[in-house]
Design an enzyme around this catalytic site. Structure first.
Site, PDB file in Angstrom:
ATOM      1  N   GLY A  11       6.174   8.410  10.820  1.00 50.22           N
ATOM      2  CA  GLY A  11       6.060   8.411   9.355  1.00 50.22           C
ATOM      3  C   GLY A  11       5.002   9.428   8.976  1.00 50.22           C
ATOM      4  O   GLY A  11       3.834   9.286   9.341  1.00 50.22           O
ATOM      5  N   ALA A  12       5.444  10.468   8.281  1.00 54.17           N
ATOM      6  CA  ALA A  12       4.509  11.553   7.924  1.00 54.17           C
ATOM      7  C   ALA A  12       4.272  11.572   6.425  1.00 54.17           C
ATOM      8  O   ALA A  12       4.210  12.619   5.790  1.00 54.17           O
ATOM      9  CB  ALA A  12       5.052  12.889   8.425  1.00 54.17           C
ATOM     10  N   GLY A  13       4.183  10.373   5.852  1.00 56.26           N
ATOM     11  CA  GLY A  13       3.810  10.272   4.443  1.00 56.26           C
ATOM     12  C   GLY A  13       2.296  10.396   4.333  1.00 56.26           C
ATOM     13  O   GLY A  13       1.633  10.975   5.195  1.00 56.26           O
ATOM     14  N   ARG A  91       3.746   0.343  -1.882  1.00 46.14           N
ATOM     15  CA  ARG A  91       3.928  -0.452  -3.098  1.00 46.14           C
ATOM     16  C   ARG A  91       3.914   0.425  -4.348  1.00 46.14           C
ATOM     17  O   ARG A  91       3.312   1.491  -4.360  1.00 46.14           O
ATOM     18  CB  ARG A  91       2.763  -1.445  -3.246  1.00 46.14           C
ATOM     19  CG  ARG A  91       2.868  -2.603  -2.340  1.00 46.14           C
ATOM     20  CD  ARG A  91       1.846  -3.638  -2.735  1.00 46.14           C
ATOM     21  NE  ARG A  91       0.528  -3.353  -2.205  1.00 46.14           N
ATOM     22  CZ  ARG A  91      -0.551  -4.067  -2.504  1.00 46.14           C
ATOM     23  NH1 ARG A  91      -0.461  -5.062  -3.368  1.00 46.14           N
ATOM     24  NH2 ARG A  91      -1.715  -3.787  -1.950  1.00 46.14           N
ATOM     25  N   ARG A  97       2.798  -6.848  -1.518  1.00 46.15           N
ATOM     26  CA  ARG A  97       3.241  -6.293  -0.233  1.00 46.15           C
ATOM     27  C   ARG A  97       4.536  -6.968   0.222  1.00 46.15           C
ATOM     28  O   ARG A  97       5.380  -6.340   0.841  1.00 46.15           O
ATOM     29  CB  ARG A  97       2.142  -6.472   0.829  1.00 46.15           C
ATOM     30  CG  ARG A  97       0.895  -5.648   0.548  1.00 46.15           C
ATOM     31  CD  ARG A  97      -0.110  -5.714   1.673  1.00 46.15           C
ATOM     32  NE  ARG A  97      -1.293  -4.911   1.392  1.00 46.15           N
ATOM     33  CZ  ARG A  97      -2.411  -5.357   0.819  1.00 46.15           C
ATOM     34  NH1 ARG A  97      -2.507  -6.633   0.467  1.00 46.15           N
ATOM     35  NH2 ARG A  97      -3.421  -4.555   0.597  1.00 46.15           N
ATOM     36  N   ASN A 104      11.341  -2.430   4.176  1.00 44.71           N
ATOM     37  CA  ASN A 104      10.528  -1.951   5.293  1.00 44.71           C
ATOM     38  C   ASN A 104      10.918  -2.616   6.609  1.00 44.71           C
ATOM     39  O   ASN A 104      10.772  -2.022   7.675  1.00 44.71           O
ATOM     40  CB  ASN A 104       9.036  -2.152   4.997  1.00 44.71           C
ATOM     41  CG  ASN A 104       8.506  -1.069   4.056  1.00 44.71           C
ATOM     42  OD1 ASN A 104       9.239  -0.150   3.694  1.00 44.71           O
ATOM     43  ND2 ASN A 104       7.247  -1.169   3.674  1.00 44.71           N
ATOM     44  N   ASN A 129       3.716  -2.200   5.587  1.00 42.85           N
ATOM     45  CA  ASN A 129       3.603  -3.501   4.898  1.00 42.85           C
ATOM     46  C   ASN A 129       4.945  -4.163   4.646  1.00 42.85           C
ATOM     47  O   ASN A 129       5.950  -3.461   4.543  1.00 42.85           O
ATOM     48  CB  ASN A 129       2.883  -3.287   3.563  1.00 42.85           C
ATOM     49  CG  ASN A 129       1.385  -3.287   3.751  1.00 42.85           C
ATOM     50  OD1 ASN A 129       0.838  -4.163   4.409  1.00 42.85           O
ATOM     51  ND2 ASN A 129       0.715  -2.293   3.179  1.00 42.85           N
ATOM     52  N   ARG A 160     -13.443  -2.267   3.030  1.00 45.98           N
ATOM     53  CA  ARG A 160     -13.510  -2.365   1.554  1.00 45.98           C
ATOM     54  C   ARG A 160     -14.622  -3.320   1.130  1.00 45.98           C
ATOM     55  O   ARG A 160     -15.407  -3.020   0.225  1.00 45.98           O
ATOM     56  CB  ARG A 160     -12.156  -2.852   1.015  1.00 45.98           C
ATOM     57  CG  ARG A 160     -11.113  -1.765   1.041  1.00 45.98           C
ATOM     58  CD  ARG A 160      -9.758  -2.262   0.592  1.00 45.98           C
ATOM     59  NE  ARG A 160      -8.863  -1.122   0.407  1.00 45.98           N
ATOM     60  CZ  ARG A 160      -7.535  -1.169   0.535  1.00 45.98           C
ATOM     61  NH1 ARG A 160      -6.951  -2.319   0.852  1.00 45.98           N
ATOM     62  NH2 ARG A 160      -6.803  -0.095   0.339  1.00 45.98           N
ATOM     63  N   HIS A 184      -3.200  -9.978   5.652  1.00 46.40           N
ATOM     64  CA  HIS A 184      -3.472  -8.823   4.797  1.00 46.40           C
ATOM     65  C   HIS A 184      -2.768  -9.098   3.476  1.00 46.40           C
ATOM     66  O   HIS A 184      -1.669  -8.652   3.242  1.00 46.40           O
ATOM     67  CB  HIS A 184      -2.891  -7.576   5.466  1.00 46.40           C
ATOM     68  CG  HIS A 184      -3.300  -6.295   4.810  1.00 46.40           C
ATOM     69  ND1 HIS A 184      -4.575  -6.050   4.369  1.00 46.40           N
ATOM     70  CD2 HIS A 184      -2.604  -5.169   4.545  1.00 46.40           C
ATOM     71  CE1 HIS A 184      -4.633  -4.827   3.858  1.00 46.40           C
ATOM     72  NE2 HIS A 184      -3.457  -4.272   3.954  1.00 46.40           N
TER      73      HIS A 184
HETATM   74  N1  APR Z   1      11.527   6.808  10.372  1.00 45.65           N
HETATM   75  C1  APR Z   1      10.459   7.604  10.186  1.00 45.65           C
HETATM   76  N2  APR Z   1       9.869   7.763   8.986  1.00 45.65           N
HETATM   77  C2  APR Z   1      10.388   7.104   7.949  1.00 45.65           C
HETATM   78  C3  APR Z   1      11.502   6.241   8.075  1.00 45.65           C
HETATM   79  C4  APR Z   1      12.079   6.114   9.347  1.00 45.65           C
HETATM   80  N3  APR Z   1      13.138   5.334   9.563  1.00 45.65           N
HETATM   81  N4  APR Z   1      11.776   5.725   6.855  1.00 45.65           N
HETATM   82  C5  APR Z   1      10.862   6.225   6.006  1.00 45.65           C
HETATM   83  N5  APR Z   1      10.019   7.064   6.658  1.00 45.65           N
HETATM   84  C6  APR Z   1       8.914   7.853   6.128  1.00 45.65           C
HETATM   85  C7  APR Z   1       9.203   8.418   4.750  1.00 45.65           C
HETATM   86  O1  APR Z   1      10.095   9.536   4.822  1.00 45.65           O
HETATM   87  C8  APR Z   1       7.811   8.803   4.265  1.00 45.65           C
HETATM   88  O2  APR Z   1       7.474  10.150   4.588  1.00 45.65           O
HETATM   89  O3  APR Z   1       7.759   7.070   5.913  1.00 45.65           O
HETATM   90  C9  APR Z   1       6.907   7.837   5.043  1.00 45.65           C
HETATM   91  C10 APR Z   1       6.125   6.895   4.146  1.00 45.65           C
HETATM   92  O4  APR Z   1       5.226   7.667   3.463  1.00 45.65           O
HETATM   93  P1  APR Z   1       4.698   7.339   2.000  1.00 45.65           P
HETATM   94  O5  APR Z   1       5.866   7.060   1.088  1.00 45.65           O
HETATM   95  O6  APR Z   1       3.741   8.423   1.618  1.00 45.65           O
HETATM   96  O7  APR Z   1       3.917   5.951   2.173  1.00 45.65           O
HETATM   97  P2  APR Z   1       2.459   5.752   2.819  1.00 45.65           P
HETATM   98  O8  APR Z   1       1.427   5.730   1.772  1.00 45.65           O
HETATM   99  O9  APR Z   1       2.309   6.694   3.953  1.00 45.65           O
HETATM  100  O10 APR Z   1       2.584   4.249   3.360  1.00 45.65           O
HETATM  101  C11 APR Z   1       3.322   3.943   4.520  1.00 45.65           C
HETATM  102  O11 APR Z   1       1.910   2.057   4.990  1.00 45.65           O
HETATM  103  O12 APR Z   1       0.222   1.059   3.738  1.00 45.65           O
HETATM  104  C12 APR Z   1       1.559   0.998   4.142  1.00 45.65           C
HETATM  105  O13 APR Z   1       2.602  -0.109   2.288  1.00 45.65           O
HETATM  106  C13 APR Z   1       2.486   1.121   2.952  1.00 45.65           C
HETATM  107  O14 APR Z   1       4.461   0.469   4.115  1.00 45.65           O
HETATM  108  C14 APR Z   1       3.747   1.570   3.615  1.00 45.65           C
HETATM  109  C15 APR Z   1       3.249   2.440   4.772  1.00 45.65           C
END
Ligand code: APR
Length: 318
Positions: A11-13, A91, A97, A104, A129, A160, A184
């Protein structure tokens, strides 16, 4: 210190990319692998991070890899000693969550199955989450021993809480020790009896009402950030917490940290993933480190266990 090994971040979010950056800047690993299903995103971020190496002065290489739901691209995580799962939706304002459970759950199950196939010896740290449920689901879907799967939550909640106490008392964060256990979420269990400022009990320094106020703010810490950001959730403090757990595992440090770990009788609680303090090392959770709790704190922890146990049992169906 010598660099070694590979850590993968799925996951590269926001959460995943900041975690990868922190891990790379530690300069402890040969390689940080960053993956996502969005074509090109992990590769682009890796390229960008690698170009920061001469400025920041680290040698760890970041490898970005787009993956498919069918498992394509997952060969890039082969040999990872640690995998951090951040894939999943964050979220939106007003959401709990738990509102993310189904969507998720589907994502995390698919990721976990690929992790089991391509990095079968890894220690897995889950951050998606709802945390306690996604940690339980990851263990189920990987089939890994329970000590090799843990979740990140307590490090963040504790950070926090510490920050709020330090700001309230206008002291350095380094003077403050706080602790939160439990889930959490709504059943987070703050442990005022374990909180100190320069060694002095927090309960001697702040009135009970003020401590309660800071606890409430800590419990809602994630929601407060979500409400301000409008889109997305917190990632700077969460990624700091996750990266710190990775470091403890990689260095086999034996650090005792608040994490979401599997309980087998500790505190009289069994068969549930719950926030506790645990000693981390190369094989994951070496042991749950029980700490003395007041009767009230213990009762709250058991209540939290009951609340999450039922939901964790349901993850089988996700
Ligand atoms: N495989 C790999 N990556 C995926 C998949 C998958 N099957 N499905 C979604 N993703 C990627 C998305 O493409 C996105 O880039 O997960 C990333 C999530 O990134 P953000 O939307 O920026 O969310 P983020 O703030 O990184 O949070 C990720 O952590 O704190 C928790 O609640 C939050 O569940 C969430 C997670």
């Amino acid at each position: 210190m010598a660099r070694s090994g590979t850590v993968a971040v799925i996951g590269a979010g926001f959460y995943g990319s900041t975690t990868a950056q922190r891990l790379a800047e530690y300069d402890l690993f040969d390689t940080v692998v960053l993956t996502d299903i969005i074509e090109g995103r992990p590769e682009g971020l890796a390229l960008d991070m690698n170009q920061s190496r001469p400025v920041e002065g680290f040698e760890t290489r970041v490898v970005g890899q787009t993956t498919g739901r069918d498992g394509s691209g997952y060969a890039a995580i082969a040999g990872s000693e640690i995998v951090v799962i951040t894939a999943g939706l964050p979220r939106k304002p007003g959401m709990s969550r738990m509102d993310l459970l189904e969507v998720n759950g589907r994502i995390v199950r698919q990721v976990a199955e690929n992790v089991a196939e391509y990095a079968p010896d890894a220690v897995v740290i889950v951050v998606s989450n709802p945390l306690d449920e996604m940690t339980a689901l990851t263990q189920l879907a990987t089939g890994f021993p329970r000590h090799r799967v843990m979740g990140q939550a307590g490090m963040l909640d504790t950070a926090r809480f510490t920050n709020f106490v330090a700001e309230e008392l206008a002291v350095p964060v380094s003077s403050v020790r706080t602790l939160t256990l439990g889930s959490h979420g709504d059943t987070m269990v703050p442990v005022p009896s374990a909180c100190t400022v320069d060694g002095a009990p927090l309960t001697d320094l702040l009135p009970a009402g003020k401590i309660e106020e800071l606890i409430t703010r800590t419990r809602n810490g994630g929601a407060e950030v979500v409400a301000l950001l409008k889109t997305g959730s917190a990632y700077y403090a969460p990624s700091a917490a996750a990266a710190r757990m990775v470091r403890a595992v990689h260095q086999d440090s034996g650090a005792v940290l608040p994490v979401c770990a599997w309980l087998e009788g500790e505190y009289g609680i069994s068969n549930v993933y719950l926030g506790v303090t645990a000693e981390l090392g190369r094989s994951g959770v070496n042991r749950v480190a029980e700490i003395p709790l007041t009767a009230g704190e213990l009762a709250q922890l058991r209540q939290a266990a009951q609340a999450v146990a039922a939901k964790q049992a349901d993850v089988r169906n996700l």
